[in-house]
Design a protein around this motif. Structure first.
Motif, PDB file in Angstrom:
ATOM      1  N   THR A  48       0.817  -1.164   0.010  1.00 20.87           N
ATOM      2  CA  THR A  48       0.019   0.049  -0.148  1.00 20.87           C
ATOM      3  C   THR A  48       0.862   0.888  -0.103  1.00 20.87           C
ATOM      4  O   THR A  48       0.416   2.345  -0.791  1.00 20.87           O
ATOM      5  CB  THR A  48      -1.166  -0.111   1.242  1.00 20.87           C
ATOM      6  N   MET A 264     -13.777  -1.315  -8.660  1.00 23.86           N
ATOM      7  CA  MET A 264     -12.247  -1.673  -8.526  1.00 23.86           C
ATOM      8  C   MET A 264     -11.594  -1.514  -9.785  1.00 23.86           C
ATOM      9  O   MET A 264     -10.546  -1.328  -9.926  1.00 23.86           O
ATOM     10  CB  MET A 264     -12.406  -3.200  -8.284  1.00 23.86           C
ATOM     11  N   GLU A 267     -10.450   2.189 -10.465  1.00 24.18           N
ATOM     12  CA  GLU A 267      -9.687   3.110  -9.502  1.00 24.18           C
ATOM     13  C   GLU A 267      -8.578   3.749 -10.243  1.00 24.18           C
ATOM     14  O   GLU A 267      -7.858   3.244 -11.045  1.00 24.18           O
ATOM     15  CB  GLU A 267      -8.811   2.046  -8.584  1.00 24.18           C
ATOM     16  N   SER A 269      -5.695   7.334  -9.297  1.00 25.43           N
ATOM     17  CA  SER A 269      -4.985   7.974  -8.255  1.00 25.43           C
ATOM     18  C   SER A 269      -4.715   9.554  -8.552  1.00 25.43           C
ATOM     19  O   SER A 269      -4.768   9.875  -9.839  1.00 25.43           O
ATOM     20  CB  SER A 269      -3.548   7.278  -7.868  1.00 25.43           C
ATOM     21  N   PRO A 298      -5.784   7.347  -3.434  1.00 24.07           N
ATOM     22  CA  PRO A 298      -6.693   6.645  -4.328  1.00 24.07           C
ATOM     23  C   PRO A 298      -7.904   7.625  -4.755  1.00 24.07           C
ATOM     24  O   PRO A 298      -8.183   8.589  -4.191  1.00 24.07           O
ATOM     25  CB  PRO A 298      -7.414   5.600  -3.522  1.00 24.07           C
ATOM     26  N   PHE A 300     -11.632   7.261  -7.397  1.00 23.09           N
ATOM     27  CA  PHE A 300     -12.480   6.611  -8.262  1.00 23.09           C
ATOM     28  C   PHE A 300     -13.403   7.170  -8.992  1.00 23.09           C
ATOM     29  O   PHE A 300     -14.089   8.323  -8.562  1.00 23.09           O
ATOM     30  CB  PHE A 300     -13.414   5.539  -7.331  1.00 23.09           C
ATOM     31  N   TRP A 315     -13.076  10.702  -3.595  1.00 23.02           N
ATOM     32  CA  TRP A 315     -11.536  11.213  -3.579  1.00 23.02           C
ATOM     33  C   TRP A 315     -11.545  11.257  -1.956  1.00 23.02           C
ATOM     34  O   TRP A 315     -12.403  11.358  -1.268  1.00 23.02           O
ATOM     35  CB  TRP A 315     -11.108  12.369  -4.094  1.00 23.02           C
ATOM     36  N   ALA A 319     -12.386   7.820  -0.330  1.00 23.28           N
ATOM     37  CA  ALA A 319     -11.573   6.944  -1.089  1.00 23.28           C
ATOM     38  C   ALA A 319     -10.644   6.183  -0.377  1.00 23.28           C
ATOM     39  O   ALA A 319     -10.305   5.020  -0.573  1.00 23.28           O
ATOM     40  CB  ALA A 319     -10.853   7.836  -2.316  1.00 23.28           C
ATOM     41  N   ARG A 323     -10.742   1.923  -0.712  1.00 25.93           N
ATOM     42  CA  ARG A 323      -9.703   1.251  -1.138  1.00 25.93           C
ATOM     43  C   ARG A 323      -9.484  -0.277  -0.386  1.00 25.93           C
ATOM     44  O   ARG A 323      -9.402  -1.422  -1.286  1.00 25.93           O
ATOM     45  CB  ARG A 323      -8.443   1.973  -1.737  1.00 25.93           C
ATOM     46  N   ARG A 327     -10.002  -3.928  -1.868  1.00 28.16           N
ATOM     47  CA  ARG A 327      -8.904  -4.846  -1.966  1.00 28.16           C
ATOM     48  C   ARG A 327      -8.842  -5.913  -0.888  1.00 28.16           C
ATOM     49  O   ARG A 327      -8.545  -7.228  -1.621  1.00 28.16           O
ATOM     50  CB  ARG A 327      -7.678  -4.079  -2.047  1.00 28.16           C
TER      51      ARG A 327
END
Length: 345
Positions: A48, A264, A267, A269, A298, A300, A315, A319, A323, A327
């Motif tokens: 991460t 997903m 995604e 950044s 991250p 989306f 965001w 976000a 994330r 995941r």
């Protein structure tokens, strides 16, 4: 006559039980309860930091600025949202903003400096909870979001999860988990105004677990609570959905869902101020006050629809919370191991 009309509406809109979520709920709850205090730095969080940090970031002196006892209040035995490094960077930035605000007050010779400082301290210690509403939409695993009202004084028009501050009188003084769950459910009802008359029972949400708290940029402790909508929902663009979730216009102006797989796969950044600012201040004097490093957070995309506005995206804190849940929890359960990045637990 009115009673007959209500009965007819109930029959037309009564949603069916979400069997997919009912079957998945035990596994989700098991994953959420399987973390320990050691997982913040374990291999289960590996990768991460590298995803969020670009270039050669000097972290040793940053880490020294945050005491271990400060970190421990955030490291509960639940799914970690932030790594140790990200948490330290966030706390440093929060403290920088707090000091800057105090300096501004002093420079203005505000006669209520003492009162303002006290208010800031109380605000910093205030807790909040947000609900991550897992749902199915015509059988498709999805997550429900809101867009905050444009008239709000804080975070207006931003995409968020429902939630708000803990209220002792409304949410009780029980153990930490119960009272924050009460906060999340109360705030969700206040924002979504979901119509229990259109449901088979008054219970819309089943709580599956929680994550470690994360700090907002104002310094408040925000605890994400994961909840499951018990009924399969219609598409958010339909009148049926809006009748179930009419929403409180003072708080939200759009309630919508996005499939987990689309989140997903979509995604992306972007530079994140809560971490990049810390690095820019660390590098001052070495780089003429300019940012030498950019820290990515991250983000989306939101699928196109009639109510989407230019600039709408997921965001910031929303976000950041989303994330790791995608995941480490929702992706493995609903999409398999290889969708949208590393989904290993």
């Amino acid at each position: 006559m009115r009673a007959a009309q209500q009965s007819t509406s109930r029959l037309v809109l009564q949603p069916s039980t979400s069997l997919l979520l009912q079957n998945a709920a035990p596994r989700i709850a098991s994953i959420l309860s399987s973390f320990t205090n050691d997982d913040t730095t374990s291999s289960r969080h590996e990768g991460t930091e590298q995803l969020l940090v670009e270039d050669d970031v000097p972290t040793s002196s940053l880490a020294a600025k945050v005491k271990e006892e400060e970190l421990r209040q955030w490291q509960t035995p639940h799914l970690p949202i932030l790594t140790n490094l990200q948490l330290k960077m966030s706390l440093i930035e929060i403290e920088r903003r707090r000091k800057l605000k105090q300096q501004t007050i002093q420079q203005q010779h505000d006669r209520s400096t003492k009162q303002s400082t006290s208010t800031t301290s109380s605000y910093k210690n205030q807790e909040a909870a947000i609900l991550i509403p897992l749902c199915t939409v015509q059988g498709t695993p999805s997550i429900l979001f809101t867009r905050r009202s444009a008239t709000l004084s804080n975070h207006a028009s931003q995409i968020s999860f429902p939630g708000g501050y803990f209220d002792e009188q409304l949410d009780g003084i029980g153990d930490d988990g119960d009272r924050l769950v009460n906060t999340a459910l109360r705030e969700t009802q206040e924002e979504l105004c979901y119509n229990t008359d259109l449901l088979p029972t008054s219970s819309l949400i089943t709580i599956l677990g929680r994550t470690q708290p994360v700090p907002s940029m104002q310094g408040k402790k925000v605890t994400p609570i994961i909840g499951m909508c018990n009924y399969d929902l219609p598409q958010h663009s339909t009148a049926e959905f809006e009748r179930i979730f009419p929403g409180n216009p003072d708080e939200v102006d759009w309630i919508f869902t996005i499939p987990i797989r689309e989140l997903m796969e979509g995604e992306t950044s972007e530079p994140l101020e809560r971490w990049s600012t810390s690095y820019s201040h660390h590098d001052e004097g070495k780089n003429n006050g300019k940012k030498r490093n950019v820290v990515m957070g991250p983000a989306f995309h939101i699928p196109e629809c009639s109510k989407k506005r230019e600039g709408d995206k997921i965001w910031g804190l929303t976000a950041i919370v989303l994330r790791p849940l995608l995941r480490k929890v929702f992706g493995p359960v609903f999409c398999g191991e290889g969708v949208g990045g590393n989904a290993k637990l």
